[in-house]
Design a protein around this motif. Structure first.
Motif, short mmCIF file in Angstrom:
data_model
loop_
_atom_site.label_atom_id
_atom_site.label_comp_id
_atom_site.label_asym_id
_atom_site.label_seq_id
_atom_site.Cartn_x
_atom_site.Cartn_y
_atom_site.Cartn_z
N GLN A 66 1.23 4.00 13.10
CA GLN A 66 0.49 5.19 13.53
C GLN A 66 0.15 6.13 12.38
OE1 GLN A 66 -0.43 5.24 16.74
NE2 GLN A 66 0.67 3.31 16.92
N GLU A 67 0.93 6.08 11.30
CA GLU A 67 0.85 7.12 10.27
C GLU A 67 0.33 6.65 8.92
OE1 GLU A 67 4.85 8.53 9.90
OE2 GLU A 67 4.94 9.24 11.97
N ALA A 68 0.37 5.35 8.63
CA ALA A 68 0.11 4.89 7.26
C ALA A 68 -1.07 3.93 7.21
CB ALA A 68 1.35 4.20 6.69
N SER A 69 -1.75 3.97 6.09
CA SER A 69 -2.84 3.03 5.83
C SER A 69 -2.33 1.75 5.19
CB SER A 69 -3.87 3.68 4.90
OG SER A 69 -4.41 4.82 5.51
N GLY A 70 -1.18 1.83 4.49
CA GLY A 70 -0.60 0.68 3.83
C GLY A 70 0.89 0.88 3.62
N ILE A 71 1.58 -0.21 3.34
CA ILE A 71 3.02 -0.17 3.10
C ILE A 71 3.33 -0.88 1.78
CG2 ILE A 71 5.29 -1.01 3.87
CD1 ILE A 71 4.30 -0.83 6.75
N VAL A 72 4.11 -0.20 0.95
CA VAL A 72 4.78 -0.81 -0.20
C VAL A 72 6.23 -0.94 0.23
CG1 VAL A 72 5.54 -0.49 -2.58
CG2 VAL A 72 3.22 0.20 -1.90
N ILE A 73 6.78 -2.14 0.15
CA ILE A 73 8.15 -2.33 0.61
C ILE A 73 8.98 -3.10 -0.41
CG2 ILE A 73 7.51 -4.37 1.98
CD1 ILE A 73 9.78 -3.42 3.99
N ASN A 74 10.14 -2.53 -0.72
CA ASN A 74 11.17 -3.22 -1.48
C ASN A 74 12.34 -3.37 -0.51
OD1 ASN A 74 13.25 -4.13 -3.07
ND2 ASN A 74 12.83 -2.74 -4.76
N PRO A 75 12.38 -4.49 0.21
CA PRO A 75 13.43 -4.64 1.20
C PRO A 75 14.81 -4.95 0.62
CG PRO A 75 11.88 -6.48 1.30
CD PRO A 75 11.42 -5.56 0.21
N ALA A 76 14.88 -5.09 -0.70
CA ALA A 76 16.15 -5.38 -1.39
C ALA A 76 16.79 -6.61 -0.76
CB ALA A 76 17.04 -4.15 -1.38
N ALA A 77 18.07 -6.57 -0.47
CA ALA A 77 18.77 -7.76 0.05
C ALA A 77 18.20 -8.24 1.37
CB ALA A 77 20.25 -7.47 0.19
N TYR A 78 17.57 -7.36 2.15
CA TYR A 78 16.97 -7.80 3.42
C TYR A 78 15.77 -8.72 3.20
CZ TYR A 78 19.83 -4.29 5.81
OH TYR A 78 20.87 -3.56 6.30
N THR A 79 15.26 -8.77 1.99
CA THR A 79 14.18 -9.70 1.65
C THR A 79 14.53 -11.11 2.09
OG1 THR A 79 13.68 -8.41 -0.32
CG2 THR A 79 12.89 -10.69 -0.30
N ARG A 107 16.91 -15.06 -11.00
CA ARG A 107 18.26 -14.71 -10.56
C ARG A 107 18.82 -15.81 -9.66
NH1 ARG A 107 18.39 -8.72 -8.69
NH2 ARG A 107 20.62 -9.13 -8.92
N GLU A 108 19.84 -15.50 -8.90
CA GLU A 108 20.50 -16.48 -8.05
C GLU A 108 19.49 -17.16 -7.12
OE1 GLU A 108 23.28 -12.86 -8.47
OE2 GLU A 108 21.16 -13.18 -8.06
N VAL A 109 19.76 -18.42 -6.79
CA VAL A 109 18.85 -19.22 -5.98
C VAL A 109 18.58 -18.57 -4.62
CG1 VAL A 109 18.59 -21.45 -4.81
CG2 VAL A 109 19.42 -21.37 -7.15
N PHE A 110 19.61 -17.95 -4.01
CA PHE A 110 19.39 -17.35 -2.69
C PHE A 110 18.35 -16.23 -2.72
CE2 PHE A 110 22.75 -14.53 -4.27
CZ PHE A 110 22.33 -13.28 -3.85
N ARG A 111 18.08 -15.67 -3.90
CA ARG A 111 17.08 -14.61 -4.01
C ARG A 111 15.65 -15.16 -4.11
NH1 ARG A 111 19.89 -9.81 -4.86
NH2 ARG A 111 21.91 -10.09 -5.85
N HIS A 112 15.50 -16.45 -4.20
CA HIS A 112 14.17 -17.05 -4.36
C HIS A 112 13.39 -17.12 -3.05
CE1 HIS A 112 15.66 -19.33 -8.19
NE2 HIS A 112 15.85 -18.03 -8.26
N ARG A 113 14.05 -16.99 -1.92
CA ARG A 113 13.39 -17.05 -0.61
C ARG A 113 13.16 -15.64 -0.09
NH1 ARG A 113 11.12 -19.81 3.73
NH2 ARG A 113 11.86 -18.95 5.67
N SER A 114 11.92 -15.36 0.31
CA SER A 114 11.58 -14.06 0.87
C SER A 114 10.89 -14.23 2.21
CB SER A 114 10.64 -13.29 -0.07
OG SER A 114 10.12 -12.15 0.59
N TYR A 115 11.49 -13.66 3.25
CA TYR A 115 10.82 -13.62 4.54
C TYR A 115 9.63 -12.68 4.50
CZ TYR A 115 14.55 -16.30 6.70
OH TYR A 115 15.43 -17.30 7.03
N VAL A 116 9.76 -11.58 3.78
CA VAL A 116 8.70 -10.58 3.70
C VAL A 116 7.43 -11.15 3.07
CG1 VAL A 116 8.09 -8.34 2.66
CG2 VAL A 116 10.33 -8.67 3.74
N SER A 117 7.59 -12.07 2.12
CA SER A 117 6.43 -12.68 1.47
C SER A 117 5.52 -13.41 2.45
CB SER A 117 6.87 -13.65 0.38
OG SER A 117 7.45 -12.95 -0.70
N LEU A 118 6.07 -13.83 3.58
CA LEU A 118 5.25 -14.50 4.59
C LEU A 118 4.19 -13.57 5.18
CD1 LEU A 118 8.09 -16.46 6.41
CD2 LEU A 118 6.39 -17.39 4.82
#
Length: 144
Positions: A66-79, A107-118
């Protein structure tokens, strides 16, 4: 004035203090100042938020509908873990740019997968806090 929401995930409240050899010495206040300058040059404003709680980030993404035209997100570990954040972003119609301060691919292999990138229209990693400025510039360009 169009607004860009800049959303940050867990532990980024410690930016500048936590692992400065990886994340640098700049703080989220520095990120906000730099992004506000860049956005202001393009006729946009920014709202920067940080939470250690996944549900809060989901709620902010819903608000952005409702409020934004765009989102910049650094989800950190939630990525690497949050389907809930991905689902919320899929409901947002504007551009989304994913940012990571460090190069997660070195970095560590587990950091190579991002749900947000989808969902993201772009991903910036390894550029320090300058990545946020690049993301704001890109969203302004996409919305021009």
């Amino acid at each position: 004035m169009k607004t860009i929401h800049i959303l940050n995930g867990p532990n980024l409240n410690l930016l500048g203090q936590r692992e400065p050899e990886i994340y640098g010495r700049e703080t989220l206040a520095d990120v906000e100042t730099a992004c506000a300058r860049v956005a202001g040059e393009k006729g946009f404003s920014v709202t920067l938020r940080q939470s250690n709680h996944e549900g809060q980030i989901v709620d902010w993404i819903h608000e952005a509908r409702q409020e934004a035209s765009g989102i910049v997100i650094n989800p950190a570990a939630y990525t690497h873990t949050s389907v809930a954040i991905l689902d919320a972003l899929n409901a947002f119609e504007g551009p989304v740019i994913e940012v990571h301060i460090s190069n997660v691919h070195k970095r560590e292999v587990f950091r190579h997968r991002s749900y947000v990138s989808l969902r993201a229209d772009g991903v910036i990693a390894g550029c320090g806090i300058e990545g946020y400025e690049l993301a704001v510039r890109r969203i302004c360009s996409l919305l021009a």
